[in-house]
Design a protein around this motif. Structure first.
Motif, PDB file in Angstrom:
ATOM      1  N   UNK A  72       0.812  -1.218   0.000  1.00  0.00           N
ATOM      2  CA  UNK A  72       0.000   0.000   0.000  1.00  0.00           C
ATOM      3  C   UNK A  72       0.849   1.273   0.000  1.00  0.00           C
ATOM      4  N   UNK A  73       2.072   1.189  -0.499  1.00  0.00           N
ATOM      5  CA  UNK A  73       2.940   2.366  -0.550  1.00  0.00           C
ATOM      6  C   UNK A  73       3.664   2.398  -1.888  1.00  0.00           C
TER       7      UNK A  73
ATOM      8  N   UNK B  65       3.141  -8.757   0.334  1.00  0.00           N
ATOM      9  CA  UNK B  65       2.659  -9.673   1.364  1.00  0.00           C
ATOM     10  C   UNK B  65       3.527 -10.934   1.375  1.00  0.00           C
ATOM     11  N   UNK B  66       3.357 -11.746   2.409  1.00  0.00           N
ATOM     12  CA  UNK B  66       4.085 -13.010   2.479  1.00  0.00           C
ATOM     13  C   UNK B  66       3.758 -13.874   1.270  1.00  0.00           C
ATOM     14  N   UNK B  67       2.484 -13.896   0.895  1.00  0.00           N
ATOM     15  CA  UNK B  67       2.060 -14.696  -0.259  1.00  0.00           C
ATOM     16  C   UNK B  67       2.712 -14.202  -1.548  1.00  0.00           C
ATOM     17  N   UNK B  68       2.857 -12.867  -1.682  1.00  0.00           N
ATOM     18  CA  UNK B  68       3.467 -12.318  -2.894  1.00  0.00           C
ATOM     19  C   UNK B  68       4.964 -12.618  -2.958  1.00  0.00           C
TER      20      UNK B  68
ATOM     21  N   UNK C 242       5.375  -6.184  -5.099  1.00  0.00           N
ATOM     22  CA  UNK C 242       5.279  -7.520  -5.679  1.00  0.00           C
ATOM     23  C   UNK C 242       3.842  -7.894  -6.024  1.00  0.00           C
ATOM     24  N   UNK C 243       3.010  -6.910  -6.160  1.00  0.00           N
ATOM     25  CA  UNK C 243       1.650  -7.089  -6.655  1.00  0.00           C
ATOM     26  C   UNK C 243       1.726  -7.655  -8.072  1.00  0.00           C
ATOM     27  N   UNK C 244       0.898  -8.661  -8.391  1.00  0.00           N
ATOM     28  CA  UNK C 244       0.952  -9.250  -9.742  1.00  0.00           C
ATOM     29  C   UNK C 244       0.819  -8.233 -10.865  1.00  0.00           C
ATOM     30  N   UNK C 245       0.130  -7.113 -10.607  1.00  0.00           N
ATOM     31  CA  UNK C 245      -0.058  -6.118 -11.656  1.00  0.00           C
ATOM     32  C   UNK C 245       1.269  -5.504 -12.111  1.00  0.00           C
ATOM     33  N   UNK C 246       2.309  -5.588 -11.264  1.00  0.00           N
ATOM     34  CA  UNK C 246       3.605  -5.006 -11.607  1.00  0.00           C
ATOM     35  C   UNK C 246       4.423  -5.906 -12.529  1.00  0.00           C
ATOM     36  N   UNK C 247       4.027  -7.176 -12.661  1.00  0.00           N
ATOM     37  CA  UNK C 247       4.679  -8.050 -13.628  1.00  0.00           C
ATOM     38  C   UNK C 247       6.018  -8.605 -13.214  1.00  0.00           C
ATOM     39  N   UNK C 248       6.240  -8.828 -11.912  1.00  0.00           N
ATOM     40  CA  UNK C 248       7.543  -9.319 -11.472  1.00  0.00           C
ATOM     41  C   UNK C 248       7.829 -10.718 -12.020  1.00  0.00           C
ATOM     42  N   UNK C 249       6.793 -11.565 -12.159  1.00  0.00           N
ATOM     43  CA  UNK C 249       7.001 -12.904 -12.712  1.00  0.00           C
ATOM     44  C   UNK C 249       7.533 -12.833 -14.143  1.00  0.00           C
TER      45      UNK C 249
ATOM     46  N   UNK D 233      19.078 -13.675  -8.886  1.00  0.00           N
ATOM     47  CA  UNK D 233      18.040 -12.748  -8.423  1.00  0.00           C
ATOM     48  C   UNK D 233      18.318 -12.352  -6.984  1.00  0.00           C
ATOM     49  N   UNK D 234      18.288 -11.059  -6.723  1.00  0.00           N
ATOM     50  CA  UNK D 234      18.389 -10.538  -5.359  1.00  0.00           C
ATOM     51  C   UNK D 234      17.073  -9.874  -5.000  1.00  0.00           C
ATOM     52  N   UNK D 235      16.397 -10.408  -3.988  1.00  0.00           N
ATOM     53  CA  UNK D 235      15.155  -9.808  -3.500  1.00  0.00           C
ATOM     54  C   UNK D 235      15.549  -8.856  -2.368  1.00  0.00           C
ATOM     55  N   UNK D 236      15.628  -7.581  -2.670  1.00  0.00           N
ATOM     56  CA  UNK D 236      16.158  -6.598  -1.728  1.00  0.00           C
ATOM     57  C   UNK D 236      15.103  -6.010  -0.808  1.00  0.00           C
ATOM     58  N   UNK D 237      13.832  -6.262  -1.091  1.00  0.00           N
ATOM     59  CA  UNK D 237      12.779  -5.683  -0.279  1.00  0.00           C
ATOM     60  C   UNK D 237      12.701  -4.175  -0.447  1.00  0.00           C
TER      61      UNK D 237
END
Length: 430
Positions: A33-34, A270-273, A238-245, A290-294
């Motif tokens: 949400x940010x 979210x944890x699920x994302x 990591x919302x699916x709308x952003x297309x990270x996959x 891949x580095x998931x930097x948060x």
């Protein structure tokens, strides 16, 4: 008989209330949400205060808020509104809007604060702003940022809150003015919600060209301890709308030809994302690439952009794309989906590539083209910076101020007419 005159002059608007229920400007963009809205609220308030306009921002009290009231800049106060539990998510806030509105009203009364303009961000804030603007006899300017109408079109799995679907059209039709970020968004609001087109102003956001600017890629990598030879950057929730996959799959295709590639993913979810993103990483055997930097501190982002060879943004929808603009200001070309406002920033084959499909192979091919042609990448880097210089915050806020002054003048004339019944006698000086 003397004719009353209202003079239009610079600085006519002196007090503005910004309602940003879930978009606290103290929260770093990229988390749940940010996003760009948080940056937008902070930057517009900062530049409005530089024009001697007093600004109060009202946002929901959240778990990471350090104080109920924060002075962000001279003339800018952020008030965290204690309506409901601080841990509430955006989707849980509608039930707290009545209490939110009541608190802001009482706060304003206790301090004799009566703004001339009420600015709302997102539909939740629009509900609050409608009531407060009426109470204060102020003009209401709404910005939606995203529309419920677009989520099904983007084929996301989330269900929009029914109240949002019912409320957005009403806010659009009743607000004194609407600020959109692109002409495409303005047309959509007019067509879908029935809002008069002449009440919608297209005023793009800006970028801080002092903070985000070109820098040596080697120096940026040294400061971040980045050792990879080829660095791709994805910035967004990591919302699916952003297309990270899609970004992960495209980079896996590039990895087959360039095994020294690294995809850095900056953003929360979210944890699920997060689990879904990691699943995609494992499926494509990209664990070492891949580095998931948060979520990263905002002040570190100029180095993140400068350290990357290019930015990838395969969003299903993007109202504007502030991360792409910030990257451009750092001289980083982008490969983006041809959706929403991204085409406003990226000029195809000039400062990046626009892709009008969801095929990861298309993204991979464009990535390979850029990393295998350093001269082309350098040319696009210079063009990216040049494009970003068209979007300074000062330019954006000057246009906002013009709109605020115009509405305040019209609103003052309206109240004068309604109070004395002699609207025909009222003249406006040039």
């Amino acid at each position: 008989m003397n004719t009353p005159t209202l003079e239009r002059r610079e600085g006519q608007v002196k007090r503005i209330s910004i309602i940003s229920v879930h978009g606290c400007p103290c929260i770093p963009p990229g988390g749940i949400d940010a996003g760009g809205m948080n940056v937008y609220v902070r930057q517009t308030a900062k530049h409005l205060s530089a024009q001697n306009i007093s600004v109060k921002i009202f946002s929901h009290l959240h778990s990471s808020a350090l104080s109920p009231c924060v002075t962000l800049d001279e003339g800018v106060q952020l008030i965290h509104v204690p309506a409901g539990d601080p841990s509430l998510t955006k989707n849980e806030l509608p039930q707290e809007l009545e209490g939110f509105t009541r608190f802001v009203s009482q706060y304003a009364d206790s301090r004799s604060w009566k703004p001339q303009i009420v600015v709302s961000h997102y539909w939740l804030s629009g509900i609050v702003a409608e009531k407060l603007a009426t109470e204060w006899k102020a003009s209401h300017i709404a910005s939606f940022h995203t529309l419920a109408h677009l989520k099904p079109a983007a084929q996301t799995v989330s269900m929009e809150h029914l109240q949002r679907v019912e409320t957005e059209p009403r806010i659009a039709r009743q607000a004194d003015s609407i600020v959109s970020w692109t002409d495409e968004e303005a047309s959509l609001i007019s067509e879908v919600f029935g809002a008069e087109r002449d009440r919608i102003e297209t005023i793009p956001p800006g970028v801080d060209l002092h903070m985000f600017k070109p820098k040596s890629i080697l120096e940026a990598r040294r400061q971040l301890n980045v050792e990879a030879r080829i660095v791709l950057l994805f910035v967004g929730r990591l919302d699916p709308v952003k297309g990270v996959d899609l970004a992960i799959e495209a980079c896996a295709m590039v990895r087959d030809r360039h095994p020294d590639i690294m995809l850095q993913i900056v953003g929360g979810g979210s944890i699920a994302e997060f689990e879904q993103a990691w699943q995609s990483v494992r499926e494509h055997q990209m664990q070492d690439h891949v580095e998931m930097l948060g979520v990263q501190p905002y002040h570190t982002m100029p180095n993140r952009y400068a350290a990357a060879d290019l930015l990838i943004a395969p969003s299903m929808h993007e109202t504007f794309g502030m991360a792409v603009l910030e990257a451009a200001a750092c001289g980083t070309p982008a490969i983006v989906a041809k959706v929403g406002g991204l085409a406003t920033i990226v000029r195809d084959r000039i400062n990046g590539y626009l892709i009008d499909n969801r095929n990861p192979r298309e993204y991979a091919d464009k990535i390979i083209t850029l990393i295998e042609n350093p001269a082309l990448r350098q040319e696009m880097s210079q063009a990216a910076y040049g494009q970003a210089t068209n979007f300074p915050w000062e330019k954006s806020v000057d246009k906002l101020t013009e709109l605020y002054n115009r509405l305040s003048l019209s609103n003052g004339m309206l109240h004068h007419c309604s109070s004395n019944g002699h609207c025909g006698d009222l003249q406006l000086s040039a």
